[in-house]
Every structure is written in structure tokens, then in C-alpha cells.
Design a protein around this motif. Structure first.
Motif, PDB file in Angstrom:
ATOM      1  N   LYS A   1       0.621  46.885  32.822  1.00 51.31           N
ATOM      2  CA  LYS A   1       0.688  48.452  32.320  1.00 51.31           C
ATOM      3  C   LYS A   1       1.614  48.666  31.512  1.00 51.31           C
ATOM      4  O   LYS A   1       2.605  47.837  31.208  1.00 51.31           O
ATOM      5  CB  LYS A   1       0.661  49.025  33.635  1.00 51.31           C
ATOM      6  CG  LYS A   1      -0.322  48.978  34.850  1.00 51.31           C
ATOM      7  CD  LYS A   1      -0.285  49.883  35.828  1.00 51.31           C
ATOM      8  CE  LYS A   1      -1.410  49.694  36.922  1.00 51.31           C
ATOM      9  NZ  LYS A   1      -1.078  50.625  38.056  1.00 51.31           N
ATOM     10  N   PRO A   2       1.357  49.950  30.578  1.00 51.83           N
ATOM     11  CA  PRO A   2       2.190  50.016  29.583  1.00 51.83           C
ATOM     12  C   PRO A   2       3.427  50.532  30.252  1.00 51.83           C
ATOM     13  O   PRO A   2       3.536  50.978  31.470  1.00 51.83           O
ATOM     14  CB  PRO A   2       1.504  51.239  28.770  1.00 51.83           C
ATOM     15  CG  PRO A   2       0.084  51.137  29.168  1.00 51.83           C
ATOM     16  CD  PRO A   2       0.012  50.611  30.409  1.00 51.83           C
ATOM     17  N   LEU A   3       4.535  50.482  29.818  1.00 54.69           N
ATOM     18  CA  LEU A   3       5.945  50.583  30.222  1.00 54.69           C
ATOM     19  C   LEU A   3       6.136  52.044  30.369  1.00 54.69           C
ATOM     20  O   LEU A   3       5.674  52.919  29.610  1.00 54.69           O
ATOM     21  CB  LEU A   3       7.210  50.042  29.247  1.00 54.69           C
ATOM     22  CG  LEU A   3       7.531  48.708  29.068  1.00 54.69           C
ATOM     23  CD1 LEU A   3       8.552  48.779  28.208  1.00 54.69           C
ATOM     24  CD2 LEU A   3       7.994  48.228  30.594  1.00 54.69           C
TER      25      LEU A   3
ATOM     26  N   ILE B   1       2.944  49.186  22.404  1.00 57.37           N
ATOM     27  CA  ILE B   1       1.710  49.209  21.618  1.00 57.37           C
ATOM     28  C   ILE B   1       0.936  47.833  21.766  1.00 57.37           C
ATOM     29  O   ILE B   1      -0.051  47.757  22.027  1.00 57.37           O
ATOM     30  CB  ILE B   1       1.939  49.333  20.086  1.00 57.37           C
ATOM     31  CG1 ILE B   1       2.414  50.922  19.836  1.00 57.37           C
ATOM     32  CG2 ILE B   1       0.767  48.881  19.187  1.00 57.37           C
ATOM     33  CD1 ILE B   1       3.112  51.106  18.424  1.00 57.37           C
ATOM     34  N   ASP B   2       2.041  47.010  22.058  1.00 55.70           N
ATOM     35  CA  ASP B   2       1.303  45.412  22.151  1.00 55.70           C
ATOM     36  C   ASP B   2       0.743  45.393  23.549  1.00 55.70           C
ATOM     37  O   ASP B   2      -0.394  44.839  23.776  1.00 55.70           O
ATOM     38  CB  ASP B   2       2.746  44.452  22.084  1.00 55.70           C
ATOM     39  CG  ASP B   2       3.090  44.226  20.755  1.00 55.70           C
ATOM     40  OD1 ASP B   2       2.422  44.653  19.972  1.00 55.70           O
ATOM     41  OD2 ASP B   2       4.234  43.937  20.628  1.00 55.70           O
ATOM     42  N   VAL B   3       1.276  45.942  24.555  1.00 61.95           N
ATOM     43  CA  VAL B   3       0.670  46.030  26.011  1.00 61.95           C
ATOM     44  C   VAL B   3      -0.343  46.698  25.989  1.00 61.95           C
ATOM     45  O   VAL B   3      -1.639  46.214  26.636  1.00 61.95           O
ATOM     46  CB  VAL B   3       1.707  46.419  26.889  1.00 61.95           C
ATOM     47  CG1 VAL B   3       1.090  46.950  28.451  1.00 61.95           C
ATOM     48  CG2 VAL B   3       2.982  45.722  26.968  1.00 61.95           C
TER      49      VAL B   3
ATOM     50  N   LEU C   1       4.548  38.593  27.118  1.00 66.68           N
ATOM     51  CA  LEU C   1       4.798  39.937  27.338  1.00 66.68           C
ATOM     52  C   LEU C   1       5.759  40.326  28.550  1.00 66.68           C
ATOM     53  O   LEU C   1       6.579  40.967  28.439  1.00 66.68           O
ATOM     54  CB  LEU C   1       3.596  40.799  27.607  1.00 66.68           C
ATOM     55  CG  LEU C   1       2.468  40.830  26.195  1.00 66.68           C
ATOM     56  CD1 LEU C   1       1.432  41.594  26.520  1.00 66.68           C
ATOM     57  CD2 LEU C   1       3.402  41.953  25.130  1.00 66.68           C
ATOM     58  N   ASP C   2       5.601  39.504  29.605  1.00 71.55           N
ATOM     59  CA  ASP C   2       6.411  39.489  30.551  1.00 71.55           C
ATOM     60  C   ASP C   2       7.919  39.121  30.160  1.00 71.55           C
ATOM     61  O   ASP C   2       8.885  39.785  30.561  1.00 71.55           O
ATOM     62  CB  ASP C   2       5.970  38.259  31.683  1.00 71.55           C
ATOM     63  CG  ASP C   2       5.066  38.904  32.583  1.00 71.55           C
ATOM     64  OD1 ASP C   2       4.836  40.232  32.772  1.00 71.55           O
ATOM     65  OD2 ASP C   2       4.518  38.081  33.209  1.00 71.55           O
TER      66      ASP C   2
ATOM     67  N   PHE D   1       9.395  41.936  28.346  1.00 66.49           N
ATOM     68  CA  PHE D   1       9.489  43.060  29.163  1.00 66.49           C
ATOM     69  C   PHE D   1      11.119  42.767  29.913  1.00 66.49           C
ATOM     70  O   PHE D   1      12.040  43.696  29.962  1.00 66.49           O
ATOM     71  CB  PHE D   1       8.689  42.999  30.216  1.00 66.49           C
ATOM     72  CG  PHE D   1       9.048  44.409  31.357  1.00 66.49           C
ATOM     73  CD1 PHE D   1       8.597  45.817  30.930  1.00 66.49           C
ATOM     74  CD2 PHE D   1       9.518  44.111  32.446  1.00 66.49           C
ATOM     75  CE1 PHE D   1       8.845  46.733  31.990  1.00 66.49           C
ATOM     76  CE2 PHE D   1       9.745  45.190  33.444  1.00 66.49           C
ATOM     77  CZ  PHE D   1       9.491  46.334  33.161  1.00 66.49           C
ATOM     78  N   THR D   2      11.287  41.407  30.255  1.00 63.56           N
ATOM     79  CA  THR D   2      12.654  41.157  30.888  1.00 63.56           C
ATOM     80  C   THR D   2      13.738  41.485  29.940  1.00 63.56           C
ATOM     81  O   THR D   2      14.876  41.847  30.261  1.00 63.56           O
ATOM     82  CB  THR D   2      12.551  39.792  31.329  1.00 63.56           C
ATOM     83  OG1 THR D   2      11.363  39.528  32.418  1.00 63.56           O
ATOM     84  CG2 THR D   2      13.984  39.261  31.818  1.00 63.56           C
ATOM     85  N   GLN D   3      13.254  40.982  28.526  1.00 56.46           N
ATOM     86  CA  GLN D   3      14.253  41.104  27.684  1.00 56.46           C
ATOM     87  C   GLN D   3      14.723  42.818  27.441  1.00 56.46           C
ATOM     88  O   GLN D   3      15.894  42.912  27.323  1.00 56.46           O
ATOM     89  CB  GLN D   3      14.057  40.491  26.415  1.00 56.46           C
ATOM     90  CG  GLN D   3      13.930  39.133  26.340  1.00 56.46           C
ATOM     91  CD  GLN D   3      13.343  38.536  25.040  1.00 56.46           C
ATOM     92  OE1 GLN D   3      13.147  39.203  24.080  1.00 56.46           O
ATOM     93  NE2 GLN D   3      13.238  37.075  24.835  1.00 56.46           N
TER      94      GLN D   3
END
Length: 398
Positions: free
Chosen positions: A12-14, A251-253, A342-343, A346-348
Motif C-alpha cells: 500500500k502507498p505510504l 509513486i513507485d508503490v 520496495l520493502d 521503505f526500511t531506508q
């Protein structure tokens, strides 16, 4: 037949993340004012003496070379601020000096009685800013008691002689312009008072400690404020970069989720085609069994030929379906890799947000500390001011 069944990565988008840093940190530059010492321009000018002040006589600063036996009463009016006994003797000295030279004694830069605040200003300029001449601390100078003058030395030997005749002597060899009135008990009382004010618990010493501490804290405040503003600039730039990064990630997500939905639709459609193909295969097998049960002959041959054409089409469809299955398998494999990327991103993002949060919290703590330091400086200023008021009273009682 392949039937891909890869579980969907629910990316899901952030959600928008509230910044943990209070608003005041991002606006601290406007709130914190650098505490720089105020360098007041010191103006020392003799008040204008108008001709009407002397009646028909000329102002004292006009040289008279007429009848020296008649005193022109042109003494430097700055002397009026002196201690009463000192003033009386100064006028007597001026009269004698005029009678011998035709000139009046001129007080240099209006330096007769000097207020405690003026003394503090001169001392502060030299001690903490390196400007002006060395001078005593407030309360330590006989100028504060009206018992000293700084003179412009014209006809110096005569001047020294005449001043000495009337109780005015040089007490500081390194300051030949400086004369002190030693011709009364007031000089001794003032000296005793000065000695008292040199003690560690005196108002003068307390004033010096307060001022020294004040300037040290102002220097600390200026240095820490400069560092704070640099860190604040880095913090704001870092959050701007984080916001831009988060937008690109979102946008990427969103693009990945939209593409993945289309891939799932392709999978559903492919599986439906596979199911239809399987149904046709079963029907074909039943048809073949029926043909094999027929008697040999032209009818059977015609059915077999028609079956062979149908089977050839089914085989082509089978190859197409297998090719589609391979493509969908490859897409799902790519999706697994992209979801992992993407995971990691997201962690970064989360790690960067933690760094910025820690920096923001540190800046908020420093902001509060700088405000406390500002308040300490104000309190020291008030304390020093109150001590000067106390000294003003002490020097009057001589």
C-alpha cells in the motif's frame, strides 16, 4: 499445464507521517536573537557656553592677554560637578593660573566628576572590547567622587605648581594629566571607600563578576546559536529531501500496485482459458472414444480426419497457453523482486525518518537551552544594573 499461484504482495502507498519535531524548531531562527554587545558611541563634548552666560565677558575658551589682575571668571564649567571643596579649590587654582598666564585651566574631555555608569561604560569598553584607555572599575576611581580631574597640560610646570598650591596633586605618574584633590579629608574617606569596594564581597566586585559572566555567556550563546542554525539548516534540507524521496517512493508503490492488479487479471483470464481448454480436451477424448467404437469405413475415416484437425488446433492452443503461463510466471518472479526492492526502500525511509527525528529532538532541546541562556544573560544584566545603582548611592556619601 502450469497454473501460477503466487500470493500478492500487499504494497500500500505510504501513509503520510507526521513530523515528530515541533514547529518551533523549524522557526527557531526567527525566535533566537544573537546576543551581541552593544557598542555605544561615546561622545564627550563640552556644553556650549553662550556669551550671555558671562554677560559682557567672552567665553572662557577665548584667550585673554589683557589685564591679568582682573580674573575673567572663565573656569571650565565642567568643574562644577566636582566635590564642593574640590570645586572651590579648583576655581582658586584657575584664578591664579589666569593671573599668571592669561589662560584658564581646561578640563580634558569633560573629565571631572564621572558618574558610576560612565565609569562602568569606559571600563567595559576597555576590559571586554579592547577599546579606549585603561580605567578603573566603577567606584574605584576618584573621578566617581568628584575628587579628580584630567587636564589639558598647557604651561605644564606652572600648571602643576599652581594646582599643588591649592591641594591638587599628581598621584599617578603614568597619567600626567590626572590630578587628585588631596587637600581635604574627603580624599582619605574616598580612598577608604575604594579599598572597601576592592573586597571580594563588595558591589564593585559583584558587578565585575556579573559582567564577566554575562559576556562569557553571550560569547557562548553566539557560538552555540551559530552551530544551532547550521544544524537547523541541515535538518530542514534533510526533511525536504526526505519529503521528495517519500513522494517518489509513493509513486513507485502506486505504479507497482496498479501493474500488479493487471497481472492478477491476466492470471484470472489465463486460468479461465486453461479451464476451458481442459473442458474441450475432455470433450475431445469422449469424441475420440466414440470414433474408435465406429465400424471401419468412410464415415469413420471422415470423423478421424475431422478429429485430427481439431486436435491440431488444440495442440496449438496448448502451446500458446503454456507460453502465456511462462510469461505470467516470469512477471510474478519480477514482482517478487520488485516488492523486495520496495520493502528495502521503505526500511531506508523509516531509518532516515528516525535520524531526522533524533536530530529534531536534539534541536528542540538546544533551542530550549538557548532560551534559558538568554534569560540568564538578562538576569545578569539586571543584577549588574542594580549593583551600579547601589554604587551610585555609595559614592555620594563622601
Amino acid at each position: 499445464m502450469k497454473h501460477p499461484s503466487i500470493p500478492k504482495k500487499n504494497k500500500k502507498p505510504l501513509a503520510s507521517k507526521p513530523r515528530p519535531v515541533q514547529q518551533k524548531a523549524s522557526h527557531a531562527r526567527r525566535l533566537i536573537k544573537k546576543q551581541k554587545p552593544v557598542k555605544k558611541k561615546i561622545t564627550q563634548s563640552r556644553a556650549k557656553i553662550t556669551e550671555s552666560f558671562y554677560g559682557a565677558k567672552k567665553p572662557f575658551f577665548v584667550k585673554e592677554f589683557g589685564d591679568k589682575s582682573e580674573y575673567n571668571n572663565g573656569y571650565d564649567r565642567t568643574a562644577q560637578s566636582l566635590h564642593s571643596e574640590a570645586f572651590e579649590k579648583f576655581v582658586e587654582a584657575d584664578k591664579e593660573y589666569f593671573q599668571r598666564t592669561g589662560l584658564n585651566i581646561d578640563v580634558n574631555k569633560s573629565n571631572a566628576r564621572r558618574s558610576i555608569r560612565r565609569q562602568a561604560e569606559l571600563y567595559t569598553l576597555k576590559r571586554w572590547f579592547g577599546q579606549g584607555n585603561p580605567t578603573d572599575r566603577p567606584g574605584h576611581s576618584l573621578h566617581n567622587y568628584g575628587l579628580a580631574v584630567d587636564l589639558i597640560r598647557t604651561n605644564e610646570n606652572t600648571l602643576v605648581e599652581i594646582m599643588g598650591n591649592h591641594g591638587w596633586t599628581r598621584e599617578k605618574p603614568h597619567e600626567p594629566w590626572h590630578f587628585e584633590f588631596t587637600g581635604s579629608d574627603a580624599h582619605g574617606r574616598a580612598k577608604n571607600k575604594i579599598n572597601d569596594l576592592k573586597k571580594s564581597n563588595s558591589p564593585t566586585t559583584k558587578w565585575w563578576n556579573a559582567m564577566d559572566n554575562k559576556f562569557k555567556k553571550e560569547k557562548e550563546l553566539e557560538s552555540r546559536t551559530e552551530t544551532y542554525e547550521l544544524q537547523l539548516s541541515d535538518y530542514n534540507a534533510g526533511f525536504d529531501e526526505y519529503d521528495e524521496w517519500e513522494k517518489l517512493y509513493t509513486i513507485d508503490v502506486n505504479e507497482f500496485n496498479a501493474w500488479y492488479k493487471e497481472l492478477e487479471k491476466d492470471l484470472v483470464a489465463h486460468n479461465q482459458e486453461v479451464a476451458n481448454h481442459d473442458k474441450l480436451v475432455k470433450q475431445g477424448n469422449t469424441w475420440l472414444a466414440q470414433i474408435e467404437a465406429m465400424e471401419e469405413g468412410d464415415a469413420k475415416d471422415r470423423e478421424l480426419a475431422e478429429y485430427d484437425d481439431w486436435k491440431a488446433r488444440m495442440d496449438r492452443d496448448f502451446d500458446i497457453l503454456n507460453g502465456n503461463a511462462d510469461t505470467i510466471d516470469a512477471d510474478f518472479a519480477w514482482a517478487e523482486g520488485r516488492a523486495l526492492e520496495l520493502d528495502n526502500e521503505f526500511t531506508q525511509l523509516e531509518e532516515r525518518l528516525v535520524e531526522l527525528t533524533e536530530l529534531g529532538n536534539s534541536l528542540n532541546g538546544e533551542f530550549d537551552a538557548l532560551k534559558v541562556l538568554e534569560e540568564e544573560i538578562k538576569n545578569l544584566e539586571h543584577k549588574a544594573d542594580a549593583l551600579l545603582n547601589e554604587l551610585e548611592v555609595l559614592v555620594q556619601n563622601i
